[in-house]
Design a protein around this motif. Sequence first.
Motif, PDB file in Angstrom:
ATOM      1  N   ALA A 232       0.821  -1.216   0.000  1.00 41.49           N
ATOM      2  CA  ALA A 232       0.000   0.000   0.000  1.00 41.49           C
ATOM      3  C   ALA A 232       0.852   1.263   0.000  1.00 41.49           C
ATOM      4  O   ALA A 232       0.324   2.351  -0.111  1.00 41.49           O
ATOM      5  CB  ALA A 232      -0.927  -0.009   1.207  1.00 41.49           C
ATOM      6  N   GLU A 233       2.157   1.121   0.184  1.00 43.73           N
ATOM      7  CA  GLU A 233       2.978   2.340   0.289  1.00 43.73           C
ATOM      8  C   GLU A 233       3.256   2.964  -1.060  1.00 43.73           C
ATOM      9  O   GLU A 233       3.378   2.293  -2.051  1.00 43.73           O
ATOM     10  CB  GLU A 233       4.291   2.035   0.995  1.00 43.73           C
TER      11      GLU A 233
ATOM     12  N   PHE B 315      -3.259   1.294   6.931  1.00 38.15           N
ATOM     13  CA  PHE B 315      -4.423   1.331   6.044  1.00 38.15           C
ATOM     14  C   PHE B 315      -5.447   2.362   6.524  1.00 38.15           C
ATOM     15  O   PHE B 315      -6.078   3.053   5.737  1.00 38.15           O
ATOM     16  CB  PHE B 315      -5.047  -0.058   5.939  1.00 38.15           C
ATOM     17  N   LYS B 317      -4.683   4.996   8.139  1.00 39.41           N
ATOM     18  CA  LYS B 317      -4.116   6.311   7.881  1.00 39.41           C
ATOM     19  C   LYS B 317      -4.297   6.733   6.426  1.00 39.41           C
ATOM     20  O   LYS B 317      -4.456   7.921   6.128  1.00 39.41           O
ATOM     21  CB  LYS B 317      -2.635   6.327   8.256  1.00 39.41           C
ATOM     22  N   ASN B 318      -4.278   5.744   5.518  1.00 38.25           N
ATOM     23  CA  ASN B 318      -4.524   6.068   4.111  1.00 38.25           C
ATOM     24  C   ASN B 318      -5.899   6.713   3.941  1.00 38.25           C
ATOM     25  O   ASN B 318      -6.053   7.720   3.251  1.00 38.25           O
ATOM     26  CB  ASN B 318      -4.444   4.808   3.247  1.00 38.25           C
ATOM     27  N   HIS B 321      -6.014  10.080   5.508  1.00 40.46           N
ATOM     28  CA  HIS B 321      -5.300  11.090   4.726  1.00 40.46           C
ATOM     29  C   HIS B 321      -6.182  11.662   3.613  1.00 40.46           C
ATOM     30  O   HIS B 321      -6.264  12.884   3.447  1.00 40.46           O
ATOM     31  CB  HIS B 321      -4.026  10.498   4.144  1.00 40.46           C
ATOM     32  N   THR B 383     -10.357   3.574  -1.015  1.00 35.52           N
ATOM     33  CA  THR B 383      -8.985   3.412  -0.555  1.00 35.52           C
ATOM     34  C   THR B 383      -8.799   2.018   0.046  1.00 35.52           C
ATOM     35  O   THR B 383      -8.668   1.874   1.259  1.00 35.52           O
ATOM     36  CB  THR B 383      -8.639   4.478   0.509  1.00 35.52           C
ATOM     37  N   ALA B 387      -3.181  -1.309  -2.803  1.00 38.42           N
ATOM     38  CA  ALA B 387      -3.198  -0.015  -3.483  1.00 38.42           C
ATOM     39  C   ALA B 387      -3.530  -0.159  -4.958  1.00 38.42           C
ATOM     40  O   ALA B 387      -3.982   0.796  -5.590  1.00 38.42           O
ATOM     41  CB  ALA B 387      -1.848   0.665  -3.323  1.00 38.42           C
TER      42      ALA B 387
END
Lengths: 233, 464
Positions: A232-233, B315, B317-318, B321, B383, B387
């Motif tokens: 995910a980064e 996750f 935090k994604n 954000h 999200t 990703a």
Amino acid sequence: MTRWGMAIDLDRCTGCEACVVACAAENNIQTVGEEQAREGRAMHWLRIERYYEGEFPDVRTRFMPVLCQQCGAAPCEPVCPVYATYRNPEGLNAMVYSRCIGTRFCANNCPYTVRVFNWFDAEFPAPLDSQLNPDVSVRPGGVMEKCTFCVQRIQAGKDEAAQEEREVADGDVKTACQQSCPTKAIAFGDLDDPDSEVSRWAESPRAFSLLGDLDTRPGVVYLSGTEWREPAE
Amino acid sequence: MGRPQAGAKALDGELLGRLDRRRPGLLIGSLASGALVLVFFYCWGYQIANGIGVTGINRPVFWGFYIINFVFWIGISHAGTLISAILRVTKAEWRRPVTRSAEAITLFALAIGGLFPLIHLGRVTIFYYMIPYPNSRMLWPNFRSPLVWDIAAITTYIIGSALYLFLPLIPDAAVMRDRAAAGIKKRFYAVLALGWRGTAQQWHSLEWGIRILAVAIIPVAVSVHTIVSWDFAMTQTPGWKSTIFGPYFVVGAIFSGIAVLMIAMALLRRGLALERFLTDRVFNNLGLLFVTMSLVWGYFTFAEHLTVWYSGDLFEKNVHHVLLHGDFAVPFWTMVVVNLLIPVAVLSFPRGRRPLPTALVGCGVLVGMWLERFLIVVPALSTPRLAYSIGDYLPSWVELGIMIGAIGVFACLYFTFTQLLPIVSVWEMREGWRHAAGGGENGQAAEAAPTSAAASPVPGGGGA
């Protein structure tokens, strides 16, 4: 008891996507067309995720085939109000298409985002209709679907073994993705049989589960010798 | 019969007189909203005919406007039953002009909110698979699924709310029946009045019925929005799996419920010239409740986001954000402004708690609470953990049409109700008048008698 499982060796994967094509052909997966695909409605049961590392020109691409992980503790199952998806005794997350009413709750709760939805009724204009696999039902619109571990091939393997009055042997059942992989990066078989190829792969020190800390107990094991950064980064 | 009686009669006449006069505004409203009803059904029909793909939802945003509107309308439904039940149980006198209009909002908002999960289904024609009914295949729904809890909760709430609206309506329906000339109208009211005669026994039963319902409906209302929140909180989706969601949703529901109530009351006061009944004091009191809910909501929002941010979970935090700094920052901060800053700035002052400002603040809060639901559903889904699947969502015209149409359905039902039945509870106002005049507790029966066709000496009446 059989517990079907898969092991995927990422160090062997070249990202050629032959598995993706084979999967679509085997399982009568709808081709949605350019416009729908752009809207995020491509229906692949198996996708090759690409992750890039480094800055241009020193870039490295990593490939990861992601399909339904056939979780032992599947988040998709308890949320379905009508039991359209459930855990069968052989370790598969089975889908009952005729039962599905299309709440899409299962897809929301899948941490791997591998479930795909039939937004419209499937269309297979000629000559595509003549290449449909007769062993797989064509799903109607409004229904969820996903990788089945080629359950029709499992069934055929069991039928054949029964006719020859023997147990299903390791290697009898090959999934479409496994069969088409040019680098033989996929192993499939019985995880409860310690001698099966998939079990031996799963024992490898390179083995890991995708998002393993969620404890979904996936039936798919990945092998990778190089260090992975968090995707995910 | 003393002074209160005469006053009560005048009051009856004043209230009902307004209903007899057909307000052109109401009629125009009915027609305009009726057109939106057509839009609603056209869009839904179009979707059923062509497939759920006519919406903008996709992978990974599998839920969109329909679920947002579902939560929004169920939230609005908390305007009535819950608030009016709390006011009844605590015997707040100023509830009297408010309860009926609030309860009607509840019922109609629930009916619409309950439709949205059906509109949302991929195959709406077999929605009944979710209902536990005996069938030849011996298949039950999955009782572990929050959606099945939803069905149970909303069905209970809608039946309870319908009863709770209907019970206090009986004496008023009887009044309408007695005033109507013979014909279809009289028969309509006669059916609604259930043979109400206004005897002491009937008043006694009615009072007890309302009392029991008022107490029973409060936990039901709380459970409904808690369960709606569990549609999200029971998953393990980042941005959804939060223990605060139950109370957070209940507070948000009451908050948006009061907002609708403020708007409806300001409109009613204007449209039916009810200044005598919906006094400035009522607006002041509701305004205080309103600003309290705004602060509680703000606190919950803060608590939710602080814990997520502090945890450092990648996750989570994604999602966090994109909400605070990313693609959804504009709606997020708009929500904070209209739900917290404006209500507190306006309603903290007595001058802000008058009909016009409270109604305007209410409009803002409605937008804000809709945005809140949008910000719960979409950012979390777009999200995902892997990703590679990050997505985007824009509604289609079908979703917009159904959303606007639903507002029309609500308005149409509400206008029709206001035209047919007293939107202010006549007998409860009369009772309040009596209390104010210092009458005994037993007064109801005596007061009610003259308005009923079967006026007869009432045993135990205290008004004589």
